[in-house]
Design a protein around this motif. Structure first.
Motif, PDB file in Angstrom:
ATOM      1  N   LEU A 121       9.444  20.771  38.736  1.00  0.00           N
ATOM      2  CA  LEU A 121       9.207  21.474  39.996  1.00  0.00           C
ATOM      3  C   LEU A 121       8.641  20.541  41.058  1.00  0.00           C
ATOM      4  CD1 LEU A 121       7.619  24.920  39.052  1.00  0.00           C
ATOM      5  CD2 LEU A 121       9.630  24.556  40.460  1.00  0.00           C
ATOM      6  N   THR A 122       7.591  19.828  40.686  1.00  0.00           N
ATOM      7  CA  THR A 122       6.924  19.002  41.693  1.00  0.00           C
ATOM      8  C   THR A 122       7.800  17.835  42.138  1.00  0.00           C
ATOM      9  OG1 THR A 122       5.741  17.967  39.866  1.00  0.00           O
ATOM     10  CG2 THR A 122       4.526  19.573  41.165  1.00  0.00           C
ATOM     11  N   SER A 123       8.598  17.278  41.232  1.00  0.00           N
ATOM     12  CA  SER A 123       9.437  16.153  41.674  1.00  0.00           C
ATOM     13  C   SER A 123      10.544  16.666  42.604  1.00  0.00           C
ATOM     14  CB  SER A 123      10.000  15.384  40.477  1.00  0.00           C
ATOM     15  OG  SER A 123      11.211  15.948  40.044  1.00  0.00           O
TER      16      SER A 123
ATOM     17  N   MET B  51      10.219  19.251  44.564  1.00  0.00           N
ATOM     18  CA  MET B  51       9.559  19.584  45.827  1.00  0.00           C
ATOM     19  C   MET B  51       9.309  18.343  46.666  1.00  0.00           C
ATOM     20  SD  MET B  51       6.919  22.377  44.396  1.00  0.00           S
ATOM     21  CE  MET B  51       7.473  24.015  43.905  1.00  0.00           C
ATOM     22  N   LYS B  52       9.003  17.265  45.990  1.00  0.00           N
ATOM     23  CA  LYS B  52       8.775  16.016  46.705  1.00  0.00           C
ATOM     24  C   LYS B  52      10.057  15.591  47.431  1.00  0.00           C
ATOM     25  CE  LYS B  52       6.113  11.875  45.795  1.00  0.00           C
ATOM     26  NZ  LYS B  52       5.626  11.006  44.717  1.00  0.00           N
TER      27      LYS B  52
ATOM     28  N   TYR C 143       6.424  21.872  35.150  1.00  0.00           N
ATOM     29  CA  TYR C 143       5.559  21.444  36.243  1.00  0.00           C
ATOM     30  C   TYR C 143       6.056  20.125  36.848  1.00  0.00           C
ATOM     31  CZ  TYR C 143       1.396  20.899  39.017  1.00  0.00           C
ATOM     32  OH  TYR C 143       0.552  20.767  40.075  1.00  0.00           O
ATOM     33  N   ALA C 144       6.416  19.188  35.968  1.00  0.00           N
ATOM     34  CA  ALA C 144       6.900  17.894  36.451  1.00  0.00           C
ATOM     35  C   ALA C 144       8.216  18.046  37.215  1.00  0.00           C
ATOM     36  CB  ALA C 144       7.077  16.937  35.273  1.00  0.00           C
TER      37      ALA C 144
ATOM     38  N   CYS D  75      11.038  23.308  49.991  1.00  0.00           N
ATOM     39  CA  CYS D  75      10.512  22.510  48.881  1.00  0.00           C
ATOM     40  C   CYS D  75      10.531  23.315  47.587  1.00  0.00           C
ATOM     41  CB  CYS D  75       9.095  22.036  49.185  1.00  0.00           C
ATOM     42  SG  CYS D  75       9.032  20.771  50.445  1.00  0.00           S
ATOM     43  N   LEU D  76      10.136  24.588  47.676  1.00  0.00           N
ATOM     44  CA  LEU D  76      10.119  25.437  46.481  1.00  0.00           C
ATOM     45  C   LEU D  76      11.483  25.484  45.814  1.00  0.00           C
ATOM     46  CD1 LEU D  76       8.748  27.540  44.634  1.00  0.00           C
ATOM     47  CD2 LEU D  76       9.493  29.284  46.242  1.00  0.00           C
TER      48      LEU D  76
ATOM     49  N   GLY E  83      12.524  22.345  44.166  1.00  0.00           N
ATOM     50  CA  GLY E  83      11.864  22.239  42.868  1.00  0.00           C
ATOM     51  C   GLY E  83      12.576  23.068  41.811  1.00  0.00           C
TER      52      GLY E  83
END
Lengths: 170, 194
Positions: A28-30, A32-33, A25-26, B50-51, B54
């Motif tokens: 992926l989100t970083s 994506m940011k 999760y960490a 973005c996906l 990630g």
């Protein structure tokens, strides 16, 4: 069959990460940011090019040019709608994305021209920009045959896009 | 500077032609619709971009990116000849190729520049022109893509039945274009191994 590729790739990446103890999760989100920053970086160029290209299309200039060059395009098997994309592709990535999107929106993403535009976008890159970035970084004064070879590759991609779509998606 | 001229030229062209063909109203309207379309375009591709950024981060952290890079070693040896003997150059080229294959051009640039710098050092040491750098640049301009995610997102946003059904055509076209670029570079260099 092609519909299996992307979900399988995503699942594999996630399971592999999980197996290696990555905080999915960490991560992926970083990532994506960081992607959001890419979006912000390209937006001004996309806006500029889309306004410019939409204006040129509205003026009728693109229709004139396409009509003028249509015999040559027919010979290469390239839909006339894709000509502006081919002309802009080596100069500007966001510009090409904008023009390609405009072609797909106007002719439909599943039309011949829409598909050729998509394949063109997927199989070529911004040659002038790439060469400029690398030679500026290295301080190269002379890149010799690099531009010519890159433009040969671009031309091959354009011609092949038309051929490949007709051949594989007929 | 080049892009500035292109933009100015396009604006001039549309003004002159719009006046000649009497389509000034449409040209004027285009300034609004073009700007609106830019926002739509970003909405269409932003999420997918973005996906995959990630997912790329997961690949880097899990070491999968390095694994993919290792799979590319034979190809790198074939293309870069004796330059591929150098560990640093080989690793950077592999990372650059892996990011390109996933359709993440912006993620490919840092490793590409690192590879270019190393390749240049190697040729400077030998006192020859940096043919390895030229080859790497051509490889990056030809864009070897396996998953054109941005384009697929664009198609999906416009209502394509199967956004990824262009994959085989993209592979064929990419492969031919990269091969042509590599062969052209080799011919113009005067042949021979690197």
């Amino acid at each position: 069959m092609t519909s299996f590729i992307v979900p399988s790739v995503i699942l594999f990446i996630l399971l592999y990460g999980l197996g290696k103890g990555v905080d999915l999760y960490a991560a992926l989100t970083s990532g994506m940011k960081a992607g959001l920053r890419v979006c912000a970086d390209i937006f001004p160029a996309v806006l500029t090019m889309l306004v410019a290209v939409t204006m040129v299309r509205a003026s009728g200039a693109i229709d004139l040019l396409s009509a003028f060059l249509s015999p040559l395009l027919e010979l290469l098997g390239m839909p006339a709608e894709c000509l502006p994309l081919a002309l802009l592709r080596p100069f500007s990535g966001s510009g090409a994305l904008s023009v390609g999107s405009e072609v797909m929106a106007r002719t439909g993403p599943d039309s011949l021209a829409g598909r050729v535009a998509a394949v063109m976008l997927g199989s070529s890159d911004t040659s002038f920009y790439t060469i400029a970035v690398y030679s500026a970084y290295l301080g190269l004064k002379d890149t010799r045959y690099t531009l010519k070879a890159a433009l040969c590759a671009d031309l091959a991609a354009f011609v092949m896009s038309g051929l490949a779509v007709r051949l594989l998606m007929g | 500077m080049l892009m500035s001229r292109v933009v100015a030229l396009l604006a001039l062209l549309s003004l002159v032609l719009g006046a000649l063909t009497g389509r000034m109203a449409q040209v004027s309207q285009a300034t609004v619709s073009g700007a609106e379309e830019a926002v739509r375009l970003l909405l269409r591709i932003g999420g997918t971009l973005c996906l995959w950024n990630g997912l790329m981060e997961v690949m880097v952290q899990s070491g999968l990116a390095k694994k993919v890079a290792r799979l590319l070693q034979p190809l790198i040896r074939l293309l870069f000849g004796s330059y591929a003997e150098d560990e640093t150059a080989r690793a950077a080229i592999a990372q650059n190729m892996a990011a390109n294959l996933l359709g993440l051009g912006s993620a490919a640039t840092p490793s590409g520049l690192r590879a270019a710098k190393r390749l240049r050092e190697l040729s400077d040491r030998r006192g020859v022109p940096p043919h390895g750098v030229f080859l790497l640049i051509v490889l990056n301009t030809a864009s070897l893509q396996l998953l054109p995610t941005t384009v697929a997102a664009l198609r999906a946003g416009l209502g394509a039945a199967q956004p990824y059904d262009i994959l085989p055509a993209v592979w064929l076209s990419s492969a031919v274009s990269v091969t042509v670029g590599m062969m052209a570079a080799r011919l113009m260099r005067g042949g021979g191994r690197l």
